[in-house]
Design a protein around this motif. Structure first.
Motif, PDB file in Angstrom:
ATOM      1  N   UNK A   1       0.856  -1.174   0.000  1.00 25.46           N
ATOM      2  CA  UNK A   1       0.000   0.000   0.000  1.00 25.46           C
ATOM      3  C   UNK A   1       0.900   1.234   0.000  1.00 25.46           C
ATOM      4  N   UNK A   2       0.461   2.249  -0.695  1.00 28.67           N
ATOM      5  CA  UNK A   2       1.222   3.483  -0.807  1.00 28.67           C
ATOM      6  C   UNK A   2       0.591   4.502   0.124  1.00 28.67           C
ATOM      7  N   UNK A   3       1.429   5.171   0.918  1.00 32.43           N
ATOM      8  CA  UNK A   3       0.921   6.188   1.821  1.00 32.43           C
ATOM      9  C   UNK A   3       0.422   7.385   1.014  1.00 32.43           C
TER      10      UNK A   3
ATOM     11  N   UNK B   1      -3.544  16.342  -1.383  1.00 31.83           N
ATOM     12  CA  UNK B   1      -3.240  16.181  -2.801  1.00 31.83           C
ATOM     13  C   UNK B   1      -3.983  17.277  -3.560  1.00 31.83           C
ATOM     14  N   UNK B   2      -3.293  17.919  -4.475  1.00 34.78           N
ATOM     15  CA  UNK B   2      -3.877  19.001  -5.263  1.00 34.78           C
ATOM     16  C   UNK B   2      -4.409  18.408  -6.567  1.00 34.78           C
ATOM     17  N   UNK B   3      -5.711  18.567  -6.845  1.00 34.79           N
ATOM     18  CA  UNK B   3      -6.242  18.071  -8.120  1.00 34.79           C
ATOM     19  C   UNK B   3      -5.595  18.809  -9.296  1.00 34.79           C
TER      20      UNK B   3
ATOM     21  N   UNK C   1      -6.497  13.773 -16.160  1.00 35.70           N
ATOM     22  CA  UNK C   1      -6.566  14.015 -14.721  1.00 35.70           C
ATOM     23  C   UNK C   1      -5.402  13.270 -14.103  1.00 35.70           C
ATOM     24  N   UNK C   2      -4.576  13.977 -13.326  1.00 35.54           N
ATOM     25  CA  UNK C   2      -3.415  13.318 -12.718  1.00 35.54           C
ATOM     26  C   UNK C   2      -3.831  12.445 -11.549  1.00 35.54           C
ATOM     27  N   UNK C   3      -3.142  11.314 -11.441  1.00 32.87           N
ATOM     28  CA  UNK C   3      -3.314  10.404 -10.312  1.00 32.87           C
ATOM     29  C   UNK C   3      -2.002  10.313  -9.555  1.00 32.87           C
ATOM     30  N   UNK C   4      -2.103  10.278  -8.248  1.00 36.80           N
ATOM     31  CA  UNK C   4      -0.964  10.050  -7.365  1.00 36.80           C
ATOM     32  C   UNK C   4      -0.573   8.565  -7.481  1.00 36.80           C
ATOM     33  N   UNK C   5       0.587   8.232  -6.995  1.00 35.44           N
ATOM     34  CA  UNK C   5       1.065   6.847  -7.017  1.00 35.44           C
ATOM     35  C   UNK C   5       0.073   5.895  -6.326  1.00 35.44           C
ATOM     36  N   UNK C   6      -0.694   6.415  -5.387  1.00 35.80           N
ATOM     37  CA  UNK C   6      -1.697   5.619  -4.671  1.00 35.80           C
ATOM     38  C   UNK C   6      -2.970   5.415  -5.504  1.00 35.80           C
TER      39      UNK C   6
ATOM     40  N   UNK D   1      -4.985   7.771  -6.182  1.00 39.57           N
ATOM     41  CA  UNK D   1      -5.931   8.808  -5.757  1.00 39.57           C
ATOM     42  C   UNK D   1      -5.716  10.023  -6.653  1.00 39.57           C
ATOM     43  N   UNK D   2      -6.781  10.773  -6.966  1.00 35.09           N
ATOM     44  CA  UNK D   2      -6.612  11.967  -7.807  1.00 35.09           C
ATOM     45  C   UNK D   2      -5.760  13.033  -7.129  1.00 35.09           C
TER      46      UNK D   2
END
Length: 153
Positions: free
Chosen positions: A25-27, A32-34, A75-80, A82-83
Motif C-alpha cells: 500500500x502506498x501512503x 493532494x492538489x487536483x 486528470x493526474x493520479x498520485x502513485x496511490x 488517488x486523484x
C-alpha cells in the motif's frame, strides 16, 4: 530501432515507479492538489498521450501521471491511484506509443508485442534533458494545466 526501444523501456520504468508494484500500500499524503488539463498535439486534442509529472529538485513526493481521453483531457493520479499530487515544481514529460508507421496500437495488443515505438520527440519524453524542458507549478486548491506539443522534432 534501439533508440525507440530505449524510450519505451524508460516510459515503462517511469510509469512503473509512479504506479508502484502490487501488494504494497502506498501512503497517501494529507493534501493532494487536483490537477487536470488538456494536451494538444500539433494544435488538436489527442487521445492516449501519457502525461507524467516528475518532482523537481525541491519537490518532495512521487509525482503523478494521467492519460488523455479522446478530447485530449487528462486528470493526474498520485502513485496511490488517488486523484491529485503534492504541491511543488514538476518536470512534465509526455509519451505516445504507436506502430512505426504512426498508427495506433491495435486494441487488445501489447505495445511490446507489436513493435511499438515512441512517437514523440525526445524533448518531450526525457525528464533529464535540460533544454526545452516543460515545467509546471502545482499549488492548492486545484490546478488546470494545458499543454501544446508537436510531433515534429
Amino acid at each position: 530501432m534501439l533508440k525507440s526501444n530505449r524510450h519505451f523501456i524508460i516510459v515503462v520504468c517511469v510509469i512503473g515507479m509512479l504506479t508502484g508494484c502490487g501488494g504494497n500500500s502506498v501512503e497517501v499524503p494529507d493534501e493532494l492538489v487536483p490537477v487536470t488539463g488538456t494536451v494538444k498535439l500539433d494544435g488538436k486534442p489527442k487521445a492516449n498521450i501519457s502525461v507524467i509529472f516528475n518532482p523537481g529538485d525541491q519537490t518532495s513526493g512521487t509525482g503523478g501521471y494521467g492519460v488523455t481521453d479522446s478530447e485530449g483531457k487528462y486528470t493526474l493520479l498520485h502513485r496511490s491511484n488517488k486523484p491529485g499530487i503534492e504541491s511543488g515544481e514538476y518536470i512534465v514529460t509526455f509519451s505516445m506509443m504507436g506502430l512505426p508507421d504512426g498508427s495506433p496500437i491495435p486494441e487488445g495488443k501489447d505495445a511490446a508485442d507489436v513493435g511499438a515505438v515512441q512517437l514523440l520527440p525526445e524533448k518531450y519524453t526525457n525528464p533529464h534533458q535540460e533544454r526545452n524542458r516543460t515545467m509546471a507549478t502545482v499549488k492548492a486548491p486545484e490546478v488546470t494545466l494545458d499543454f501544446e506539443i508537436s510531433a515534429k522534432k
